[in-house]
Structures are given as structure tokens and as C-alpha cells.
Design a protein around this motif. Structure first.
Motif, mmCIF file in Angstrom:
data_model
loop_
_atom_site.group_PDB
_atom_site.id
_atom_site.type_symbol
_atom_site.label_atom_id
_atom_site.label_comp_id
_atom_site.label_asym_id
_atom_site.label_seq_id
_atom_site.Cartn_x
_atom_site.Cartn_y
_atom_site.Cartn_z
ATOM 1 N N ASP A 177 13.579 -7.345 13.803
ATOM 2 C CA ASP A 177 14.249 -6.079 13.461
ATOM 3 C C ASP A 177 13.460 -4.904 13.994
ATOM 4 O O ASP A 177 14.037 -3.954 14.577
ATOM 5 C CB ASP A 177 14.414 -5.939 11.954
ATOM 6 N N LEU A 178 12.142 -4.925 13.820
ATOM 7 C CA LEU A 178 11.322 -3.813 14.296
ATOM 8 C C LEU A 178 11.366 -3.727 15.819
ATOM 9 O O LEU A 178 11.523 -2.621 16.387
ATOM 10 C CB LEU A 178 9.880 -3.984 13.827
ATOM 11 N N THR A 200 16.136 6.770 14.818
ATOM 12 C CA THR A 200 15.778 5.359 14.998
ATOM 13 C C THR A 200 14.264 5.182 14.928
ATOM 14 O O THR A 200 13.756 4.215 14.344
ATOM 15 C CB THR A 200 16.294 4.828 16.335
ATOM 16 N N LYS A 201 13.548 6.120 15.523
ATOM 17 C CA LYS A 201 12.075 6.050 15.502
ATOM 18 C C LYS A 201 11.546 6.130 14.062
ATOM 19 O O LYS A 201 10.611 5.398 13.683
ATOM 20 C CB LYS A 201 11.483 7.176 16.327
ATOM 21 N N LYS A 206 8.882 3.331 9.742
ATOM 22 C CA LYS A 206 8.833 2.903 8.350
ATOM 23 C C LYS A 206 8.691 1.385 8.248
ATOM 24 O O LYS A 206 7.874 0.866 7.483
ATOM 25 C CB LYS A 206 10.088 3.378 7.637
ATOM 26 N N ILE A 207 9.474 0.676 9.059
ATOM 27 C CA ILE A 207 9.381 -0.790 9.051
ATOM 28 C C ILE A 207 8.003 -1.237 9.561
ATOM 29 O O ILE A 207 7.398 -2.155 9.026
ATOM 30 C CB ILE A 207 10.512 -1.388 9.910
ATOM 31 N N GLU A 211 5.295 -3.572 7.661
ATOM 32 C CA GLU A 211 4.841 -4.847 8.225
ATOM 33 C C GLU A 211 3.326 -4.824 8.495
ATOM 34 O O GLU A 211 2.637 -5.824 8.307
ATOM 35 C CB GLU A 211 5.604 -5.157 9.511
ATOM 36 N N HIS A 212 2.822 -3.645 8.902
ATOM 37 C CA HIS A 212 1.374 -3.526 9.128
ATOM 38 C C HIS A 212 0.609 -3.687 7.798
ATOM 39 O O HIS A 212 -0.448 -4.350 7.754
ATOM 40 C CB HIS A 212 1.065 -2.172 9.765
ATOM 41 N N ALA A 213 1.121 -3.097 6.742
ATOM 42 C CA ALA A 213 0.477 -3.216 5.432
ATOM 43 C C ALA A 213 0.487 -4.672 4.959
ATOM 44 O O ALA A 213 -0.503 -5.164 4.407
ATOM 45 C CB ALA A 213 1.177 -2.306 4.429
#
Length: 313
Positions: A177-178, A200-201, A206-207, A211-213
Motif C-alpha cells: 500500500d505504501l 497522496t504524499k 502517515k503510513i 510502518e517505520h514505528a
């Protein structure tokens, strides 16, 4: 015994006879004994001037001469002279018996004191040796613990750095998705649709932040788990060392206790042996006051402290 001036001629003559023949004549013996009145002789004995008394062989010679003379006087019906000889003989025998009893008492007291002093010295040496061994053991044990703790600290830091470098995944793995949102973002930007590209950015950022967290949390948890495993391994190693130290300390304690028991038992044996020998000698002196030996023969305890060395392996 000293001779009196009244008996000087007979004493000188007796001295010359004794020097020439090597034997003690009755004249000399009677002169020596008669020269000291009974009260003076008793005072001399009680005053403890034993260094002025003749030796045991001379006393025995006096007694034998007086006994023979007493029998001769009795045989020749010289009863007054026999009574004088008997009185002097009894005085001399009593003085000699008392002197020997006193000498025996002092000698046996010195023997007992000697055993006590030897035991106290041995006990002091024993404690000094084992206290030194205990201090050396504790210093060695502390050094082992400090050395291991320092090594663990260094190894732990190296392990943490290694985990930070090598634990997978080292970078986030982005979702489809990202990646799709980023592709749409780039496409909109190429199409000059900047407003939609910005929206979109924002969604993609946000995604990506989420995901990084998640990636960071999972990686930190894995690193922490591996670090805890490493620390647990180090704790087991330190625990094993402490257990060996405690085992060595207890072994040293038991060795000291056993050695002390052997030391005390040796002292008890020596003391009992000495007391037994002294009682036997006392009985012999009472039975044979003049002829009985007075010397005890007991080996004093020898120090066996510190024969065993106990350490940490």
C-alpha cells in the motif's frame, strides 16, 4: 651442709680422708649433720636455700653412713650415740623427703606450665596462619569477581553494538500500500496535479511513519531479547563463580575446624599423658621418697596448623 668451728678438726680430717679414699666416713657425715641444729636445719629447708644443700648422692651417702653407725652403736650397746645418730638420721631423712617433694611439686608445675605455654603458642600460630589464609582467599575471590565483572561489561558493550549492526531487518520493509501510494504520488506530480500529489504524499507519509514505528519497535524488541539472553548467560557465569567461591570458603572453614579439633585433641592427649605420668611419679615418691625418679617424659604438641591449602578453582 656446712661444718661448725667446734668440729673443724674432725671435719678437716674427714675431708682429707674423703679426698684420699673417695668415700664418706661416718666422722665427716656426723660432723656435717651435727653442725646444724634441728631448728636451723628446718629454717634452712623452709627458706628454700636448696642450692646450699648437698646433692642427692651425698645425702644418700650420709643416710647410709648414719644407718650403719646406728646399727653398730646398737650392736656395741652405745645407746646414747645410737640415739643421736637415729635423731640425726630422721632429721636428715625428713629434710630430704620434704626437699624432694617440694622440688617435685615445682618441677611438675613447670612441666604443666610448659605444656600450656606450648599449646597457647601453637594456638596463636594456628590462628595467624588460618587468618592469613582466609584473607588471601577473600582477596583472590574478590579479584576473580572484579575481573569477570569487567570482562562482562566490555563483552556486553561489544554485543550491543553488534546487535545494532546485524539484527534483521536493518531497514524497514514497506508495505505494498505504501509503495503504491508513493507511485501514485510521483505520477500525479509528473502530471502537474500537485494538489492531489500533496494529498497522496500526506497519506503515504502517515503510513510510512506507522510502518517505520512498527519496524523500529519490532527490531528493538528483538535486540532487547537477544541482549537479555546474553546478559542471562553472563549472570549464569558469574553465579557459577560465586558458587565456587562459596564452596571454597566452606571447604576452608571445614578444614580449619578439623585442624583445630586435631590440635585440641593433641593438647588433651599430651596433658592427660603428663598428668598420668606425674601421678605415677608422685605415688613413687610417696612410696620411696628418696630413691624415686622425679622426671616426667612427655612430648609437647607440635604445630600442624595450615597444612592444607584451600582455593577457588
Amino acid at each position: 651442709f656446712g661444718s661448725s668451728s667446734a668440729l673443724q678438726p674432725e671435719g678437716d680430717k674427714a675431708d682429707r680422708t674423703f679426698a684420699a679414699s673417695g668415700t664418706l666416713c661416718f666422722g665427716r657425715a656426723l660432723a656435717l649433720v651435727s653442725a646444724i641444729p634441728q631448728r636451723a636445719a628446718m629454717d634452712l629447708a623452709l627458706a628454700g636455700h636448696m642450692d646450699q644443700m648437698p646433692d642427692a648422692n651425698a645425702i644418700q651417702d650420709f643416710l647410709e653412713v648414719l644407718e650403719k653407725h646406728c646399727l653398730e652403736c646398737e650392736k656395741n650397746h652405745k645407746y646414747e650415740e645410737a640415739e643421736l645418730a637415729r635423731i640425726r638420721l630422721e632429721q636428715l631423712r625428713q629434710h630430704e623427703e620434704e626437699r624432694r617433694r617440694e622440688d617435685l611439686r615445682k618441677q611438675q608445675l613447670q612441666e604443666r606450665l610448659g605444656v600450656e605455654q606450648a599449646h597457647m603458642q601453637e594456638l596463636q600460630e594456628f590462628n595467624e596462619i588460618w587468618d592469613r589464609k582466609s584473607a588471601e582467599f577473600e582477596a583472590h575471590a574478590a579479584n576473580l569477581q572484579n575481573t569477570l565483572a569487567e570482562r562482562h561489561k566490555q563483552e556486553h558493550q561489544v554485543q550491543v553494538d553488534k546487535l545494532r549492526r546485524e539484527v534483521e531487518p536493518r531497514t524497514p520493509r514497506w508495505s505494498k500500500d505504501l509503495l503504491n501510494f508513493r507511485k501514485i504520488q510521483e505520477t500525479l506530480a509528473k502530471m502537474k496535479k500537485y494538489a492531489e500529489a500533496e494529498k497522496t504524499k500526506v497519506q503515504a507519509d502517515k503510513i510510512e511513519a506507522q510502518e517505520h514505528a512498527m519496524w523500529k519497535a519490532k527490531r528493538e524488541a528483538r535486540i532487547q531479547a537477544l541482549e537479555e539472553q546474553f546478559l542471562h548467560k553472563q549472570q549464569l557465569e558469574m553465579g557459577g563463580l560465586i558458587k565456587r567461591i562459596q564452596s571454597g570458603r566452606e571447604e576452608q572453614k571445614q578444614a580449619r575446624k578439623a585442624e583445630l579439633e586435631r590440635l585440641l585433641q593433641r593438647y588433651t592427649n599430651v596433658k592427660t599423658q603428663l598428668e598420668t605420668q606425674q601421678r605415677i611419679i608422685q605415688q613413687r615418691v610417696e612410696q620411696y621418697p628418696i630413691a624415686a625418679p622425679t622426671q616426667s617424659s612427655v612430648s609437647r604438641p607440635s604445630s600442624g596448623a595450615g597444612r592444607r591449602s584451600v582455593g577457588v578453582r
